[in-house]
Write a protein that holds these residues in place. Structure first.
Motif, PDB file in Angstrom:
ATOM      1  N   MET A  93       7.635  18.233  17.863  1.00  0.00           N
ATOM      2  CA  MET A  93       8.520  17.530  16.938  1.00  0.00           C
ATOM      3  C   MET A  93       9.716  18.388  16.497  1.00  0.00           C
ATOM      4  N   CYS A  94       9.711  19.663  16.857  1.00  0.00           N
ATOM      5  CA  CYS A  94      10.855  20.543  16.603  1.00  0.00           C
ATOM      6  C   CYS A  94      11.608  20.766  17.913  1.00  0.00           C
ATOM      7  N   GLU A  95      12.900  20.866  17.806  1.00  0.00           N
ATOM      8  CA  GLU A  95      13.733  20.981  19.007  1.00  0.00           C
ATOM      9  C   GLU A  95      14.809  22.045  18.755  1.00  0.00           C
ATOM     10  N   ILE A  96      15.193  22.744  19.808  1.00  0.00           N
ATOM     11  CA  ILE A  96      16.255  23.747  19.671  1.00  0.00           C
ATOM     12  C   ILE A  96      17.171  23.675  20.880  1.00  0.00           C
ATOM     13  N   ASN A 215       7.080  23.611  24.170  1.00  0.00           N
ATOM     14  CA  ASN A 215       7.477  24.143  25.473  1.00  0.00           C
ATOM     15  C   ASN A 215       8.191  25.487  25.342  1.00  0.00           C
ATOM     16  N   LEU A 216       8.868  25.688  24.227  1.00  0.00           N
ATOM     17  CA  LEU A 216       9.493  26.989  24.009  1.00  0.00           C
ATOM     18  C   LEU A 216       8.417  28.070  23.857  1.00  0.00           C
ATOM     19  N   ALA A 238      14.796  38.003  22.412  1.00  0.00           N
ATOM     20  CA  ALA A 238      15.896  37.618  21.515  1.00  0.00           C
ATOM     21  C   ALA A 238      15.639  36.241  20.918  1.00  0.00           C
ATOM     22  N   ILE A 239      15.118  35.348  21.737  1.00  0.00           N
ATOM     23  CA  ILE A 239      14.808  33.998  21.252  1.00  0.00           C
ATOM     24  C   ILE A 239      13.647  34.045  20.260  1.00  0.00           C
ATOM     25  N   ALA A 240      12.625  34.834  20.586  1.00  0.00           N
ATOM     26  CA  ALA A 240      11.452  34.922  19.710  1.00  0.00           C
ATOM     27  C   ALA A 240      11.853  35.398  18.318  1.00  0.00           C
ATOM     28  N   ALA A 241      12.807  36.309  18.247  1.00  0.00           N
ATOM     29  CA  ALA A 241      13.253  36.811  16.942  1.00  0.00           C
ATOM     30  C   ALA A 241      13.909  35.694  16.133  1.00  0.00           C
ATOM     31  N   ILE A 242      14.626  34.833  16.806  1.00  0.00           N
ATOM     32  CA  ILE A 242      15.257  33.693  16.129  1.00  0.00           C
ATOM     33  C   ILE A 242      14.194  32.690  15.672  1.00  0.00           C
TER      34      ILE A 242
END
Lengths: 301, 301, 301, 301
Positions: A93-96, A215-216, A238-242
């Motif tokens: 339900m969350c999207e980026i 999926n992320l 880098a993505i994980a930190a965000i």
């Protein structure tokens, strides 16, 4: 330098224009929006948009389970429960949406994650820039002698210099020829869709990549893993930190159950039970192969 | 009444709390957020969240095509071009999350659209409400005599009354028995996951449903179509009205190319060319079957 | 009885006509083709077609890893390695197509597995049969008092009889009314797409369901699990028995790593390390919640 | 030469071993199994396995529509009906697995079709061969002056020779350096996962690619289209020729409705109706943009 002054000005302008919305906002990720986080020598990761936050996960779960979720005392506990029991839909339900600049050979691994939306810069339509990934000396590794898909020691001295020179020279020469073939100066000029075939896999491309949080997390589990190739791992990190700032509760559960966790086979669980009871278990008495036992020891020691 | 006073108060509270965001906002859809649009007798559609707007489609296309998109003069033209040429990925860059209350038999059609994220109210965990879809008299239609999956005339008089009475009585009796079986008053009480099997397909369920704009358009094309069953079409129409406010340019292109357009076969195109040249073409000289010719005439007359 | 004499004759005829093929065949599943394996009171599972076998998994892995797979001594070892390291794509190279007859409330759970191809019997086009799932007395369970989505004790005596009577009577009455509403004898006859809404969720439907082995394993892991609802678990078990004959090596690896295995969190792994070293760990010193610790003990005891 | 004598011997051996099966077989595709159909200078397409035939499509449709399909007289008519009305699920009941050898820049387009299963040769594990796509002189085209993503005239004389020389020399030099960097002769030897970044996009890779017939048709519609890049179109055409033998009825319907058909907008349909009535319609009176009108004229003239 991955970002030009023009691009930086555009980012600054975007960040200077807050608007009002009735949607749920996640304060932790607002601070990251549009900013370019540098990865490798010319790459970056930027958050372009997002939907939802930790509460959106909880909200979706409560729609599904209704009164059934009331006994879980709080959001953190419910999110941990969902993660532990592989309830994937609430995380969806969350999207980026990210804007990523990355070498083509990294893009080729990344695209294997099929449940995502992608718009990549097209070298049929447009001309690629003269930007190539050249590894920093400390990441120039020899082939692993124990792992067919891994790296061993860092290359030294003469050999390292030779490799870097070859990579740089070939990249520059390929790009020179790319430009020569495209040129319409005194000649017809080769079609862009053909000329691009001369560019090596360390040329940079870029894309918009949009996916849901479930999926992320799957992407991060595989690509932020120690066995992933370094050049994609740095993007995943880098993505994980965000993500940690975006959905801190979900990210903490992910760290505990996925990144820090391990899946054990029935055989391995049986060994653990015996070991806890004080029994001495060896590879021979474990029922596992040598490779499997080595991995098992890596987990429990 | 689909919405209780408590729920309305919750919606009002959510709508009273704007926050600041750096994300792109689509003013046209902000006015719809959280509100419940009534559909059928107890159902509704609510927008819970969204990502992107018309500009996000254009932005993604320009990432892909770079300088190649510059010759298209404006956003509307580019969006029309993308729709006409089946460029689906830019439309995937927008996302919407809906809260829908709907009868189970509608949910069963809806769920066949696989590229979406869903959290449905679980009748294993929780008890369903006493709410059933009973068609309005003007939607109580006879079986079509020409179409195996369609409706014919509206039922009249005695028969209509009898059908409505059967539907109402069976629904109420099933629910009474559902409650009796669940009851733990003086008995053990049947498991919820079993008791639910007694409820007919017109009982209402609800879910969070999240999808991207490309897949939403696909859903709308099939479900807002005149051949779709009335009970799902009204949901599709309610959503389409919201989409028109959210992404007006994309929606206008969708209306022109998909809802109002038609796909013609090679045979049909050949007939059209002959007819434009003034030739008289009949079913016999068209190369089409009778059914196909009838559909073809429906398009060109 | 799930299969009529006519259907049995059709199955016998199909099984009497072997043809020659150059494709890989899996002898273990040929014996199951077309046969109807009974599930619940009127349901069945039938294999209609399949593609690939254990060798197809190995073959695909060797395409990917080339010389990199040579060090794994044999097919069984390679398949175990792939399963252990979550290499899903080689398992996707096998495909199976099933014909399943099942109650609607089971179908509603099943369809949530989105990565599959489905053709379901349409009650818009055709009339459903008078077949309803009525639980056997030993599966008529009370609501669990500890688990919101589970079952407890089997219902006894008077209550059990009352529940069965209600389920049977409501099913028969609903079907009688379904037929009455559809009837065109002296009346117009309600459209099939409307009449079906009167049928309860224990009515049987049927579909062709096709998926790849990776997604089938995912389905089996969730639905053959002890926490799955009994009525879907029996379908999963019937399919698992067929899969064991189809791809015995892959199925054995699946049993060891997925069905018999467990995923442990970083916290749980830490506890295990401490326990193996002889330390006494309790819920209080584990860092886990009570619910989590209870599940953990269920795994290691 | 795309196939080595060893590979040919392996193919011959596979084709010499028919086995018996109870599954449906499609005689038209059995003759293609395993054979390598050459594409471009080093590429090929091979059918490794398939599931289903035209009858499988019909069978699945009849499960869905039951008695509702009886009025369609025959299989060809039913398949045309399904194709015309976008009933995609029956076509998903057929599956094909291909082994494809193709240049990396073609693979990068191909992989954008997400609904497929893929195992690609991994250059992290293994060393790529010295094989590069070098266009035949008649396919060495200039950039189109009217289409940003298209080709124009074939390059002539001096320029053509220069381009071919650059492509060949750069490919060979890149591969020489790839080998030098990998070499462990008197040096450590660069990791394979790094060395591969020096190879240009015309290097050949290979994969197993498996998809269902509905998604394959979607792939063919886009990639066998005249606007597709030549280098992927030849693969699509080779596959289409095989599909025509595999499922002749479905392929014929696909040719008529998809490849030879066209989707017209509401505006375009309105113009057609006016033109059939004898009205003179021009771009100015059509309501279409110039580009759209040009495409429209291409369809109806």
């Amino acid at each position: 330098m991955p970002i030009t002054p023009d691009q930086q000005a555009e980012i600054d302008a975007l960040r200077a224009q807050p608007t009002q919305t009735l949607r749920a906002t996640a304060p932790g990720i607002e601070g990251h929006l549009y900013k370019a986080y540098e990865v490798l020598d010319h790459g970056f990761v930027r958050v372009i948009d997002y939907m939802g936050d930790d509460s959106a996960i909880v909200q979706a779960a409560r729609v599904s389970y209704g009164a059934g979720t009331k006994h879980v005392s709080n959001d953190a506990g419910l999110i941990r429960y969902l993660m532990r029991h592989w309830h994937s839909t609430p995380f969806e339900m969350c999207e980026i949406k990210l804007h990523v600049k990355l070498p083509v050979f990294v893009a080729r691994q990344w695209i294997r994650h099929r449940t995502a939306n992608v718009n990549e810069y097209s070298a049929r339509y447009s001309i690629l820039d003269r930007e190539f990934y050249i590894p920093a000396p400390e990441h120039l590794a020899a082939q692993s002698t124990v792992n067919n898909q891994g790296r061993g020691e860092v290359l030294q001295g003469e050999e390292a210099e030779r490799v870097l020179r070859l990579l740089r020279d070939d990249a520059m020469r390929s790009y020179d020829h790319y430009e020569q073939m495209l040129s319409q100066d005194g000649q017809q000029g080769l079609a862009r869709e053909l000329a691009r075939m001369n560019l090596p896999a360390n040329v940079y491309t870029q894309w918009y990549w949009k996916t849901d949080l479930h999926n992320l997390f799957h992407f991060l589990r595989l690509r932020a893993d120690a066995h992933a190739q370094y050049e994609i791992r740095v993007y995943a990190e880098a993505i994980a930190a965000i993500v940690a700032d975006w959905v801190p509760l979900a990210h903490a559960a992910f760290e505990d159950y996925r990144m820090g966790g391990a899946t054990l086979s029935a055989k391995a669980l049986d060994c653990i039970r015996r070991m806890i009871r004080g029994e001495q278990v060896t590879q021979e008495t474990s029922g596992m192969s040598k490779g499997e036992w080595r991995e098992f020891e890596g987990i429990i020691r």
